[in-house]
Enzyme design. Sequence first.
Site, mmCIF file in Angstrom:
data_model
loop_
_atom_site.group_PDB
_atom_site.id
_atom_site.type_symbol
_atom_site.label_atom_id
_atom_site.label_comp_id
_atom_site.label_asym_id
_atom_site.label_seq_id
_atom_site.Cartn_x
_atom_site.Cartn_y
_atom_site.Cartn_z
ATOM 1 N N THR A 124 -0.733 -8.246 -1.754
ATOM 2 C CA THR A 124 -0.519 -7.327 -0.642
ATOM 3 C C THR A 124 -1.377 -6.068 -0.799
ATOM 4 O O THR A 124 -2.031 -5.633 0.146
ATOM 5 C CB THR A 124 0.968 -6.950 -0.560
ATOM 6 O OG1 THR A 124 1.740 -8.148 -0.521
ATOM 7 C CG2 THR A 124 1.264 -6.125 0.651
ATOM 8 N N GLY A 140 5.716 -11.060 -0.478
ATOM 9 C CA GLY A 140 5.325 -11.844 -1.639
ATOM 10 C C GLY A 140 4.800 -10.955 -2.742
ATOM 11 O O GLY A 140 5.199 -9.805 -2.879
ATOM 12 N N CYS A 141 3.907 -11.495 -3.499
ATOM 13 C CA CYS A 141 3.322 -10.809 -4.645
ATOM 14 C C CYS A 141 2.646 -9.506 -4.227
ATOM 15 O O CYS A 141 1.775 -9.505 -3.368
ATOM 16 C CB CYS A 141 2.300 -11.742 -5.303
ATOM 17 S SG CYS A 141 1.241 -10.959 -6.514
ATOM 18 N N PHE A 142 3.044 -8.404 -4.837
ATOM 19 C CA PHE A 142 2.440 -7.125 -4.432
ATOM 20 C C PHE A 142 0.986 -6.998 -4.855
ATOM 21 O O PHE A 142 0.244 -6.198 -4.305
ATOM 22 C CB PHE A 142 3.270 -5.910 -4.828
ATOM 23 C CG PHE A 142 3.743 -5.792 -6.255
ATOM 24 C CD1 PHE A 142 3.005 -6.213 -7.338
ATOM 25 C CD2 PHE A 142 4.979 -5.214 -6.497
ATOM 26 C CE1 PHE A 142 3.466 -6.073 -8.637
ATOM 27 C CE2 PHE A 142 5.452 -5.062 -7.793
ATOM 28 C CZ PHE A 142 4.686 -5.496 -8.869
ATOM 29 N N TRP A 143 0.541 -7.786 -5.817
ATOM 30 C CA TRP A 143 -0.886 -7.764 -6.173
ATOM 31 C C TRP A 143 -1.719 -8.223 -4.980
ATOM 32 O O TRP A 143 -2.758 -7.652 -4.680
ATOM 33 C CB TRP A 143 -1.169 -8.671 -7.360
ATOM 34 C CG TRP A 143 -0.541 -8.296 -8.647
ATOM 35 C CD1 TRP A 143 -0.001 -7.079 -9.004
ATOM 36 C CD2 TRP A 143 -0.374 -9.135 -9.790
ATOM 37 N NE1 TRP A 143 0.486 -7.129 -10.288
ATOM 38 C CE2 TRP A 143 0.267 -8.372 -10.794
ATOM 39 C CE3 TRP A 143 -0.706 -10.458 -10.063
ATOM 40 C CZ2 TRP A 143 0.569 -8.903 -12.042
ATOM 41 C CZ3 TRP A 143 -0.394 -10.981 -11.308
ATOM 42 C CH2 TRP A 143 0.228 -10.207 -12.282
#
Length: 176
Positions: free
Chosen positions: A14, A9-12
């Site tokens: 992760t 999903g969103c790398f922010w």
Amino acid sequence: MEIATFGNGCFWCTEAIFQELKGVSKAVSGYMGGEVENPTYKEICTGTTGHAEVLQISYNPSKITFEELLEVFWKTHDPTTLNRQGNDVGTQYRSAVFYHSDEQKEIATDYKKKLDESGPWSDPIVTEITEAVTFYPAENYHQEYFNLNGSQPYCNFVIRPKVEKFRTVFADKLKK
């Protein structure tokens, strides 16, 4: 040091999680798995480049194992939704383990099989397990996003609850 690369999903979100683990020295947001060289965030968002938003993790295997990283990976996103995590929809948000060695491939494949057999989710796991290819770091403004922008609405309503749950579940694996 070894490398692990995950798309969940969103790398922010992760990055905010994995950077807090003991044994992780670096967590870099970026892109992997597509056809376009040097993609930009704007291109990735179209869903036409084939890339996934990923986090590339440098870790010390004597402090945290690849299997422990996989545990965090699978417990901090929904691996049963194809090309979707929460409100983020598109192939760029797919669940993926990009392996860097035959050993990582074997560990990830076995772990996924055991999870599917034990049935913690009502739907099957759709996480792809694919050989790592060229990693493209995301633009600088994506790095350390949660740490630098924690008061932004997206961070408060989406990322912060995930990080707080993670800190509770994995308290024994945190740096602090």
